[in-house]
Design an enzyme around this catalytic site. Structure first.
Site, mmCIF file in Angstrom:
data_model
loop_
_atom_site.group_PDB
_atom_site.id
_atom_site.type_symbol
_atom_site.label_atom_id
_atom_site.label_comp_id
_atom_site.label_asym_id
_atom_site.label_seq_id
_atom_site.Cartn_x
_atom_site.Cartn_y
_atom_site.Cartn_z
ATOM 1 N N GLY A 93 1.196 -1.072 -0.203
ATOM 2 C CA GLY A 93 0.002 -0.086 -0.211
ATOM 3 C C GLY A 93 0.821 1.571 0.331
ATOM 4 N N ASP A 314 0.480 -1.061 13.237
ATOM 5 C CA ASP A 314 1.472 -2.210 12.432
ATOM 6 C C ASP A 314 1.166 -3.247 13.887
ATOM 7 O OD1 ASP A 314 0.807 -0.509 9.981
ATOM 8 O OD2 ASP A 314 2.505 -0.598 9.196
#
Ligand code: S3P
Length: 435
Positions: A93, A314
């Protein structure tokens, strides 16, 4: 390939963590559009970063590796050349969104695509602000890949209030702003990582950033630089949690990135009672780094607020794992963005937690995990990973506290961000077996 993670007797030793993924992407792209030759050391050599590197080569940039460093010949903001083939960003991404911003200001057309997972991820979040700036960018009817970008007559700076906290969106806008008329101002709801801002400043941009506001003034050129990439905090996170939850552990991770917009996990783990020491502070360019020592600890539950989320987005999967071995109920507020990552990470983790016999529930906007405390041993099972690197590594770490072992499905996904994970884990004492 098969990866088995077995119950382990503790982690020991000192390792250097490979370069940060976010900073590696930005260093490559900024070097490619600067004037002169830049040198990058400790670049993360993961599939994600290598896909960005290959795309830049396809766009006419010379990148050569010599003695462990990369030399990039910059061609200026608008010096890229049209690629004969579609640009492929694999699972990344970051790669595709940052490059979309930059390609929006070139005087040629581009077509961008990625793997199955990336092809499902939302691109409206960049199409909307870039279009508002005057870019010609479109995806499928569902605003997914492939993306088509055609030259635009004029790109204008933008005053943009971010609807989602996303460094990828913020950075796509900043890269497009390098070719814009007028200044760009971005306002965020919650602070997302500021590596682009720091890297732009390092390359000589006229940029100010503080808390939730970033302003980029018209900038003509970037000057080439030597860049040393800090160790990836998100990669370190797996071993930090591994050492905390494994008995008799004492490990040190060297030169880890300590950017304040990335280290909320560290603060949470310390609040939970984690024995973590951060020392040898220095900086690589505009990025702070330090060494981190971690020892086995008894953990208490944690509370993650919506403002914390972008700073540990994350690390949520591995923080879930830490919470399983903590005392009490941990709560995670407004973690909706987890559903739009390399997989639906909330679903992936819920499935795994079920198999780990860990109680979890959703209460309105809050996800809760009932910890089983230090010493809990998870049953043996096969962990589905949905080809998501962070899900695979999270369950590999959970396996260190298993009755005997767990198997990790499609462990190849780990190469997306941390190809050295298994080797470094074994070096520290993780009982990983590959066949
Ligand atoms: C990244 C930003 C985050 C993060 C991703 C890397 C970056 O994504 O999840 O792994 O390098 O800018 P979002 O900005 O979409 O939250």
């Amino acid at each position: 390939m098969k990866l088995i993670s077995k119950s382990s007797e503790g982690l020991h030793g000192e390792i250097k963590i490979p370069g940060d993924k976010s900073i590696s992407h930005r260093a490559l792209i900024c070097a490619a559009i600067s004037e002169g030759t830049s040198k990058i050391s400790n670049l993360q050599e993961s599939e994600d970063v290598i896909n960005t590197l290959k795309s830049l080569k396809q766009l006419g940039i010379s990148i050569v590796k010599e003695n462990e460093s990369y030399y990039i010949e910059g061609k200026g903001f608008r010096g890229l050349k049209e690629s004969e083939n579609r640009l492929y960003f694999g699972n990344s991404g970051t790669g595709i969104r940052l490059m979309s911003g930059l390609l929006s200001i070139q005087n040629f057309s581009s077509s961008l695509t990625g793997d199955e997972s990336l092809s499902k991820r939302p691109m409206k979040r960049i199409i909307e602000p870039l279009s508002k700036m005057g870019a010609n960018i479109s995806g499928t009817n569902e605003d997914t890949l492939p993306l088509q970008i055609t030259p635009s007559k004029k790109i204008n700076g933008i005053n943009y209030k971010m609807p989602v906290a996303s460094a990828q969106v913020k950075s796509a806008i900043l890269f497009a702003s390098l070719g814009a008329n007028g200044d760009t101002k971005i306002i965020e709801k919650s602070i997302s990582r500021d590596h682009t801002e720091r890297m732009f400043e390092y390359f000589g941009a006229s940029i100010t950033y503080s808390e939730k506001e970033t302003t980029l003034r018209e900038t003509d050129t970037f000057t080439s630089q030597n860049i040393e990439i800090p160790g990836d905090f998100s990669s370190s996170a797996f071993f930090i949690v591994a050492a905390l939850i494994s008995k008799n552990s004492d490990i040190t991770l060297k030169e880890v990135g300590m950017n304040p917009s990335r280290i909320a996990l560290l603060k949470k783990l310390i609040q939970m009672g984690g024995d973590i020491k951060v020392f040898n502070h220095s900086s690589f360019g505009k990025e702070p780094v330090a060494d981190v020592n971690v020892k086995s600890s008894s953990l208490n539950s944690c509370e993650v607020t919506s403002d914390d989320v972008p700073n540990l987005i994350d690390e949520l999967p591995i923080l879930f794992i830490a919470s399983c071995f903590a005392d009490g109920i941990s709560s995670f507020n407004e973690i909706e963005e987890l559903k739009h990552k390399e997989s639906d990470r909330l679903k992936a983790m819920q499935n795994g937690l079920d198999k780990m016999k860990i109680k979890h529930f959703v209460d309105g906007n809050v996800f809760c995990i009932e910890g089983m405390g230090t010493g809990y041993k998870i049953p043996n099972f096969l962990a589905e990973t949905y080809y998501d690197h962070r899900i695979a590594m999270s369950f590999a770490i959970a396996g260190l506290n298993s009755n005997s072992s767990i198997e990790i499905a499609s462990p190849e996904s780990i190469n997306t961000s941390f190809p050295e994970f298994i080797e470094l884990g074994i070096k520290l004492g993780c009982n990983f077996e590959i066949s």
